[in-house]
Design an enzyme around this catalytic site. Structure first.
Site, PDB file in Angstrom:
ATOM      1  N   GLY A   1      54.427  -8.224  -6.643  1.00 52.03           N
ATOM      2  CA  GLY A   1      54.236  -6.907  -7.262  1.00 52.03           C
ATOM      3  C   GLY A   1      52.842  -6.888  -7.880  1.00 52.03           C
ATOM      4  O   GLY A   1      52.447  -7.830  -8.582  1.00 52.03           O
ATOM      5  N   ALA A   2      52.103  -5.816  -7.617  1.00 52.31           N
ATOM      6  CA  ALA A   2      50.683  -5.785  -7.971  1.00 52.31           C
ATOM      7  C   ALA A   2      50.406  -6.057  -9.463  1.00 52.31           C
ATOM      8  O   ALA A   2      49.621  -6.951  -9.796  1.00 52.31           O
ATOM      9  CB  ALA A   2      50.089  -4.451  -7.528  1.00 52.31           C
TER      10      ALA A   2
ATOM     11  N   ASN B   1      50.576   0.450   0.010  1.00 49.52           N
ATOM     12  CA  ASN B   1      51.808  -0.085  -0.574  1.00 49.52           C
ATOM     13  C   ASN B   1      52.551  -0.861   0.511  1.00 49.52           C
ATOM     14  O   ASN B   1      52.103  -0.943   1.662  1.00 49.52           O
ATOM     15  CB  ASN B   1      52.651   1.060  -1.153  1.00 49.52           C
ATOM     16  N   LYS B   2      53.689  -1.384   0.146  1.00 45.61           N
ATOM     17  CA  LYS B   2      54.494  -2.208   1.052  1.00 45.61           C
ATOM     18  C   LYS B   2      54.670  -1.572   2.430  1.00 45.61           C
ATOM     19  O   LYS B   2      54.866  -0.365   2.548  1.00 45.61           O
ATOM     20  CB  LYS B   2      55.856  -2.458   0.399  1.00 45.61           C
TER      21      LYS B   2
ATOM     22  N   ASP C   1      49.780  -1.000  -4.310  1.00 41.78           N
ATOM     23  CA  ASP C   1      49.055  -2.260  -4.486  1.00 41.78           C
ATOM     24  C   ASP C   1      47.562  -2.030  -4.640  1.00 41.78           C
ATOM     25  O   ASP C   1      46.854  -2.851  -5.211  1.00 41.78           O
ATOM     26  CB  ASP C   1      49.335  -3.190  -3.302  1.00 41.78           C
TER      27      ASP C   1
HETATM   28  O1  MRU Z   1      54.568  -8.052  -1.331  1.00 42.15           O
HETATM   29  P1  MRU Z   1      54.977  -7.557  -2.686  1.00 42.15           P
HETATM   30  O2  MRU Z   1      56.430  -7.705  -2.963  1.00 42.15           O
HETATM   31  O3  MRU Z   1      54.097  -8.140  -3.778  1.00 42.15           O
HETATM   32  O4  MRU Z   1      54.671  -6.010  -2.610  1.00 42.15           O
HETATM   33  C1  MRU Z   1      54.945  -5.210  -3.719  1.00 42.15           C
HETATM   34  C2  MRU Z   1      54.773  -3.777  -3.469  1.00 42.15           C
HETATM   35  O5  MRU Z   1      54.349  -3.343  -2.418  1.00 42.15           O
HETATM   36  C3  MRU Z   1      55.044  -2.879  -4.614  1.00 42.15           C
HETATM   37  O6  MRU Z   1      55.534  -1.657  -4.162  1.00 42.15           O
HETATM   38  C4  MRU Z   1      53.724  -2.650  -5.345  1.00 42.15           C
HETATM   39  O7  MRU Z   1      53.151  -3.862  -5.720  1.00 42.15           O
HETATM   40  C5  MRU Z   1      53.898  -1.800  -6.507  1.00 42.15           C
HETATM   41  S1  MRU Z   1      54.401  -2.768  -7.855  1.00 42.15           S
HETATM   42  C6  MRU Z   1      54.641  -1.984  -9.232  1.00 42.15           C
END
Ligand code: MRU
Length: 357
Positions: free
Chosen positions: A52-53, A251-252, A241
Site C-alpha cells: 500500500g503506497a 493503481n492496482k 499509488d
Molecule cells: O501492490 P500493493 O498491494 O502495494 O498495491 C496497493 C494498491 O494498489 C492500493 O490501491 C494503493 O496503494 C492505494 S493505498 C492507500
C-alpha cells in the site's frame, strides 16, 4: 484500528526496532514482526509483508532510521535511501518519504542524525494518519450526497485492491470515507473486488471491513461491470499509488477496467489520494514505471487448507507462462474526482494543490 479490542497501527517503533503487521498472512493469521536491520525492512517491502503506497512510504522512512543507526555519514545515508527506493518502483510515496528523510537528515550534524531520524519517521507516520482522517471527512460528504435526503438509503460502493487502514499507517484512503460514513450512521455496502493475483481485496479489504462491521460482499474481479449495468453500484472509490499532476491515476492492476465500465455506465469514479501520492514532476501517467512482479503470483494462489494452515496451490498448467504487471493507469478523463486531505478536486484542478518551491 481496533483488532480484538486492541488499537493497532500498521507500523510502530519499539526501542531501536520497527514492528509491522505481516500482511502476507492475513486474513487467517494476525502476526506482527519485528525488524532490526535495513535488509529486513527491504525484504518486508519487497515481499509485501507491508504494502500500500502510504504504508510503504512510512516503512521507507523507518528504514532510513534503521539504516543509519550505526553509521550516519552522507555516504551511508545516500546508500540507504538508494536501497530503499529500489525495493518497489511504482508507488511514489516510497521515494517521497525516503528523499524527505534524506534532505532533513543531511541538514543535521552527523552525530545528531541517528536519534532524530526516529522522530522524523514518526512525523511522516503521524501526518499520514491525519491526512487519512481528513480524506475520510471530505469523502463522507461525497457519499452523503449520494444518499440524498434519505440517510437510510443504502449507498453501494465498489472498491478495488486494499486502500484501507492496512495500506496506510492507519485510517485508509479509499476506505476512509466509507468508515466515516458508516460511523456517522449512513448505510453503506461495499462491493470488494477480490483483486487477483494477490487478492488484496478478498484477503485484506474484506477482513478490515469485517473488523469494523461494515456490510460488504466480495466479488470476482470480472463482476463489477455487470453490477454497474444493473444499477447496483452507486460509486467507485479506489486508492492510488501515483497520480500525475494532471490527474492520471495509477493503481492496482484492473483499476482501469473498472473506470472504463464506470464511465460507460455513468457511475462516478473517485480516487482517494493523500497529496504525497501526487507526483508533481510527472505530467503523463503513461510515463509511470509499472512494477512487474514474479509470475508465480499469477501461477499460484494462497489460501487456508482444511487443516487450517496457509498453503499455496498452482492454478495454471505447468507448461504455461504467466505475466504479472502489478499496476495500471486510469486516464484523468475517466476520473470524476480526486478526494484529498484538502478537499475533493476534479483532475484538472489538481495543480492548484502543488506546493510552491
Ligand atoms: O501492490 P500493493 O498491494 O502495494 O498495491 C496497493 C494498491 O494498489 C492500493 O490501491 C494503493 O496503494 C492505494 S493505498 C492507500
Amino acid at each position: 484500528m481496533r483488532i480484538h479490542e486492541q488499537h493497532f497501527r500498521t507500523i510502530w517503533q519499539e526501542a531501536n526496532a520497527v514492528c509491522l503487521i505481516d500482511q502476507t498472512r492475513l486474513p487467517f493469521e494476525f502476526v506482527t514482526v519485528t525488524v532490526k536491520t535495513l535488509p529486513e525492512i527491504c525484504h518486508a517491502i519487497r515481499s509485501m509483508q507491508v504494502r500500500g503506497a502510504p504504508l510503504i512510504g512510512a516503512t521507507a522512512a523507518y528504514g532510513v532510521a534503521l539504516g543509519i543507526q550505526a553509521v550516519a555519514t552522507d555516504q551511508q545515508l545516500n546508500a540507504v535511501v538508494k536501497e530503499l527506493i529500489a525495493t518497489r518502483p511504482t508507488a511514489v510515496n516510497l521515494a517521497w518519504a525516503a528523499t524527505r528523510m534524506q534532505q532533513q537528515l543531511q541538514a543535521l550534524p552527523v552525530s545528531a542524525r541517528a536519534a532524530l531520524a526516529w522522530q522524523m519517521a514518526a512525523e511522516i507516520a503521524d501526518e499520514d494518519v491525519a491526512q487519512n482522517l481528513a480524506i475520510g471527512q471530505h469523502g463522507k460528504v461525497v457519499i452523503e450526497s449520494k444518499a440524498g435526503v434519505n440517510p437510510q438509503q443504502v449507498v453501494n460502493i465498489l472498491t478495488h485492491c486494499n486502500a484501507g487502514w492496512l495500506a496506510t499507517v492507519d485510517g485508509g484512503t479509499a476506505l476512509a470515507p466509507i468508515y466515516a460514513a458508516h460511523d456517522a450512521g449512513l448505510k453503506v455496502h461495499v462491493w470488494v473486488d477480490e483483486t487477483r493475483p494477490r487478492n488484496q481485496g478478498a484477503s485484506l479489504t474484506a477482513w478490515e471491513l469485517a473488523q469494523h462491521g461494515v456490510p460488504h460482499t466480495v466479488i470476482a474481479d470480472n463482476a463489477g461491470g455487470h453490477l454497474m449495468q444493473h444499477g447496483q453500484v452507486d460509486m467507485v472509490i479506489v486508492g492510488a499509488d501515483r497520480v500525475s499532476r494532471h490527474g492520471d491515476v495509477c493503481n492496482k492492476i484492473g483499476t482501469y477496467l473498472k473506470a472504463l465500465a464506470a464511465f460507460d455506465q455513468n457511475v462516478p469514479f473517485y480516487a482517494a489520494v493523500p497529496t504525497p501520492t501526487i507526483d508533481w514532476q510527472l505530467a503523463r501517467g503513461a510515463d509511470i514505471d509499472i512494477e512487474m512482479r514474479d509470475a508465480d503470483e499469477v501461477a499460484y494462489m494462497q489460501g487456508q487448507g482444511k487443516d487450517g494452515r496457509l498453503q499455496q496451490v498452482r492454478v495454471i498448467p505447468h507448461e504455461s507462462q504467466a505475466l504479472n504487471p502489478a499496476f495500471d493507469v486510469t486516464p484523468a478523463r475517466l476520473v470524476t474526482g480526486i478526494i484529498t486531505e484538502r478537499g475533493v478536486f476534479s483532475p484538472n484542478q489538481l495543480t492548484s494543490l502543488e506546493p510552491s518551491t
